[in-house]
Design a protein around this motif. Sequence first.
Motif, PDB file in Angstrom:
ATOM      1  N   THR A 293      35.667  60.231  34.839  1.00 56.01           N
ATOM      2  CA  THR A 293      37.106  60.211  34.581  1.00 56.01           C
ATOM      3  C   THR A 293      37.825  59.785  35.851  1.00 56.01           C
ATOM      4  O   THR A 293      37.419  60.137  36.951  1.00 56.01           O
ATOM      5  CB  THR A 293      37.606  61.596  34.142  1.00 56.01           C
ATOM      6  N   ILE A 294      38.874  59.036  35.686  1.00 57.16           N
ATOM      7  CA  ILE A 294      39.580  58.491  36.854  1.00 57.16           C
ATOM      8  C   ILE A 294      40.654  59.413  37.361  1.00 57.16           C
ATOM      9  O   ILE A 294      41.304  59.111  38.359  1.00 57.16           O
ATOM     10  CB  ILE A 294      40.184  57.105  36.557  1.00 57.16           C
ATOM     11  N   ASN A 295      40.875  60.554  36.688  1.00 55.66           N
ATOM     12  CA  ASN A 295      42.026  61.373  37.050  1.00 55.66           C
ATOM     13  C   ASN A 295      41.850  62.130  38.355  1.00 55.66           C
ATOM     14  O   ASN A 295      42.721  62.920  38.732  1.00 55.66           O
ATOM     15  CB  ASN A 295      42.396  62.320  35.909  1.00 55.66           C
ATOM     16  N   THR A 296      40.745  61.895  39.051  1.00 54.05           N
ATOM     17  CA  THR A 296      40.586  62.441  40.400  1.00 54.05           C
ATOM     18  C   THR A 296      40.404  61.336  41.430  1.00 54.05           C
ATOM     19  O   THR A 296      40.107  61.607  42.592  1.00 54.05           O
ATOM     20  CB  THR A 296      39.373  63.391  40.472  1.00 54.05           C
ATOM     21  N   TYR A 297      40.604  60.104  41.009  1.00 54.74           N
ATOM     22  CA  TYR A 297      40.375  58.962  41.892  1.00 54.74           C
ATOM     23  C   TYR A 297      41.657  58.189  42.166  1.00 54.74           C
ATOM     24  O   TYR A 297      42.457  57.942  41.253  1.00 54.74           O
ATOM     25  CB  TYR A 297      39.380  57.983  41.260  1.00 54.74           C
ATOM     26  N   GLY A 298      41.832  57.812  43.422  1.00 54.20           N
ATOM     27  CA  GLY A 298      42.797  56.787  43.720  1.00 54.20           C
ATOM     28  C   GLY A 298      42.225  55.458  43.243  1.00 54.20           C
ATOM     29  O   GLY A 298      41.021  55.230  43.343  1.00 54.20           O
ATOM     30  N   MET A 299      43.081  54.587  42.708  1.00 53.46           N
ATOM     31  CA  MET A 299      42.617  53.338  42.132  1.00 53.46           C
ATOM     32  C   MET A 299      43.302  52.160  42.808  1.00 53.46           C
ATOM     33  O   MET A 299      44.446  52.279  43.287  1.00 53.46           O
ATOM     34  CB  MET A 299      42.909  53.304  40.629  1.00 53.46           C
ATOM     35  N   ALA A 300      42.617  51.042  42.801  1.00 53.67           N
ATOM     36  CA  ALA A 300      43.184  49.862  43.460  1.00 53.67           C
ATOM     37  C   ALA A 300      42.651  48.597  42.806  1.00 53.67           C
ATOM     38  O   ALA A 300      41.634  48.614  42.109  1.00 53.67           O
ATOM     39  CB  ALA A 300      42.845  49.869  44.942  1.00 53.67           C
ATOM     40  N   TRP A 301      43.351  47.523  43.061  1.00 51.47           N
ATOM     41  CA  TRP A 301      42.912  46.185  42.697  1.00 51.47           C
ATOM     42  C   TRP A 301      42.787  45.364  43.978  1.00 51.47           C
ATOM     43  O   TRP A 301      43.670  45.410  44.849  1.00 51.47           O
ATOM     44  CB  TRP A 301      43.918  45.509  41.763  1.00 51.47           C
ATOM     45  N   PHE A 302      41.710  44.612  44.045  1.00 54.61           N
ATOM     46  CA  PHE A 302      41.484  43.644  45.104  1.00 54.61           C
ATOM     47  C   PHE A 302      41.183  42.313  44.438  1.00 54.61           C
ATOM     48  O   PHE A 302      40.934  42.241  43.227  1.00 54.61           O
ATOM     49  CB  PHE A 302      40.296  44.071  45.978  1.00 54.61           C
ATOM     50  N   ARG A 303      41.190  41.267  45.233  1.00 50.47           N
ATOM     51  CA  ARG A 303      40.833  39.961  44.686  1.00 50.47           C
ATOM     52  C   ARG A 303      40.108  39.132  45.738  1.00 50.47           C
ATOM     53  O   ARG A 303      40.269  39.360  46.936  1.00 50.47           O
ATOM     54  CB  ARG A 303      42.073  39.214  44.177  1.00 50.47           C
ATOM     55  N   ARG A 304      39.321  38.191  45.250  1.00 56.24           N
ATOM     56  CA  ARG A 304      38.639  37.263  46.143  1.00 56.24           C
ATOM     57  C   ARG A 304      38.832  35.859  45.597  1.00 56.24           C
ATOM     58  O   ARG A 304      38.367  35.548  44.504  1.00 56.24           O
ATOM     59  CB  ARG A 304      37.158  37.575  46.267  1.00 56.24           C
ATOM     60  N   ALA A 305      39.523  35.042  46.373  1.00 54.99           N
ATOM     61  CA  ALA A 305      39.728  33.644  46.002  1.00 54.99           C
ATOM     62  C   ALA A 305      38.560  32.813  46.521  1.00 54.99           C
ATOM     63  O   ALA A 305      37.879  33.219  47.469  1.00 54.99           O
ATOM     64  CB  ALA A 305      41.042  33.148  46.581  1.00 54.99           C
ATOM     65  N   PRO A 306      38.329  31.650  45.915  1.00 44.88           N
ATOM     66  CA  PRO A 306      37.221  30.796  46.364  1.00 44.88           C
ATOM     67  C   PRO A 306      37.326  30.477  47.847  1.00 44.88           C
ATOM     68  O   PRO A 306      38.382  30.048  48.328  1.00 44.88           O
ATOM     69  CB  PRO A 306      37.389  29.535  45.510  1.00 44.88           C
ATOM     70  N   GLY A 307      36.242  30.735  48.569  1.00 48.70           N
ATOM     71  CA  GLY A 307      36.208  30.413  49.981  1.00 48.70           C
ATOM     72  C   GLY A 307      36.982  31.360  50.877  1.00 48.70           C
ATOM     73  O   GLY A 307      37.104  31.113  52.075  1.00 48.70           O
ATOM     74  N   LYS A 308      37.469  32.448  50.308  1.00 50.38           N
ATOM     75  CA  LYS A 308      38.255  33.395  51.103  1.00 50.38           C
ATOM     76  C   LYS A 308      37.650  34.798  51.024  1.00 50.38           C
ATOM     77  O   LYS A 308      36.828  35.096  50.172  1.00 50.38           O
ATOM     78  CB  LYS A 308      39.710  33.441  50.603  1.00 50.38           C
ATOM     79  N   GLU A 309      38.072  35.637  51.942  1.00 45.66           N
ATOM     80  CA  GLU A 309      37.612  37.008  51.943  1.00 45.66           C
ATOM     81  C   GLU A 309      38.356  37.822  50.874  1.00 45.66           C
ATOM     82  O   GLU A 309      39.458  37.464  50.452  1.00 45.66           O
ATOM     83  CB  GLU A 309      37.831  37.632  53.323  1.00 45.66           C
ATOM     84  N   ARG A 310      37.743  38.926  50.514  1.00 42.96           N
ATOM     85  CA  ARG A 310      38.391  39.822  49.569  1.00 42.96           C
ATOM     86  C   ARG A 310      39.677  40.370  50.178  1.00 42.96           C
ATOM     87  O   ARG A 310      39.721  40.710  51.365  1.00 42.96           O
ATOM     88  CB  ARG A 310      37.449  40.974  49.216  1.00 42.96           C
ATOM     89  N   GLU A 311      40.730  40.447  49.376  1.00 45.90           N
ATOM     90  CA  GLU A 311      41.994  40.954  49.889  1.00 45.90           C
ATOM     91  C   GLU A 311      42.569  42.004  48.950  1.00 45.90           C
ATOM     92  O   GLU A 311      42.333  42.000  47.741  1.00 45.90           O
ATOM     93  CB  GLU A 311      43.013  39.824  50.088  1.00 45.90           C
ATOM     94  N   PHE A 312      43.347  42.878  49.546  1.00 46.32           N
ATOM     95  CA  PHE A 312      44.011  43.947  48.825  1.00 46.32           C
ATOM     96  C   PHE A 312      45.129  43.384  47.955  1.00 46.32           C
ATOM     97  O   PHE A 312      45.871  42.484  48.382  1.00 46.32           O
ATOM     98  CB  PHE A 312      44.577  44.952  49.821  1.00 46.32           C
ATOM     99  N   VAL A 313      45.263  43.928  46.752  1.00 44.62           N
ATOM    100  CA  VAL A 313      46.343  43.526  45.849  1.00 44.62           C
ATOM    101  C   VAL A 313      47.326  44.678  45.653  1.00 44.62           C
ATOM    102  O   VAL A 313      48.512  44.553  45.938  1.00 44.62           O
ATOM    103  CB  VAL A 313      45.787  43.074  44.486  1.00 44.62           C
TER     104      VAL A 313
END
Length: 125
Positions: free
Chosen positions: A26-46
């Motif tokens: 269950t996610i109700n005890t977790y902080g949640m986030a979205w990240f993304r990775r564009a082609p040729g780039k590092e993963r970044e925070f969204v």
Amino acid sequence: QLVESGGGLVQAGGSLRLSCAASGRTINTYGMAWFRRAPGKEREFVAAINVSGSKTSYADSMKGRFTISRDNAKNTVYLQMNSLKPEDTAVYYCAAGVGLVGLLPRSASAEYNFWGQGTQVTVSS
């Protein structure tokens, strides 16, 4: 397990809504986030959201266009993306973390313990 959905191909200026469904926990005890990775780039925070949903955080380039939300009853986190730009093209990943990220949204990927496989978002010009 975290499973993302909702990605796809959209024209610039359009919108998409990503979902991240958790199974086996269950996610109700977790902080949640979205990240993304564009082609040729590092993963970044969204964007990130705390356990209660009372606090959110966004990368500067997403502020005013993206909205993160959560429905703990449905065990799901969402990312509403509006006014999409070609530079938003990337694989978007959902992440869950315990500890401080549960209280305050955090942008460091190292603070998240569990990750989904990602969903592709392609924005055409």
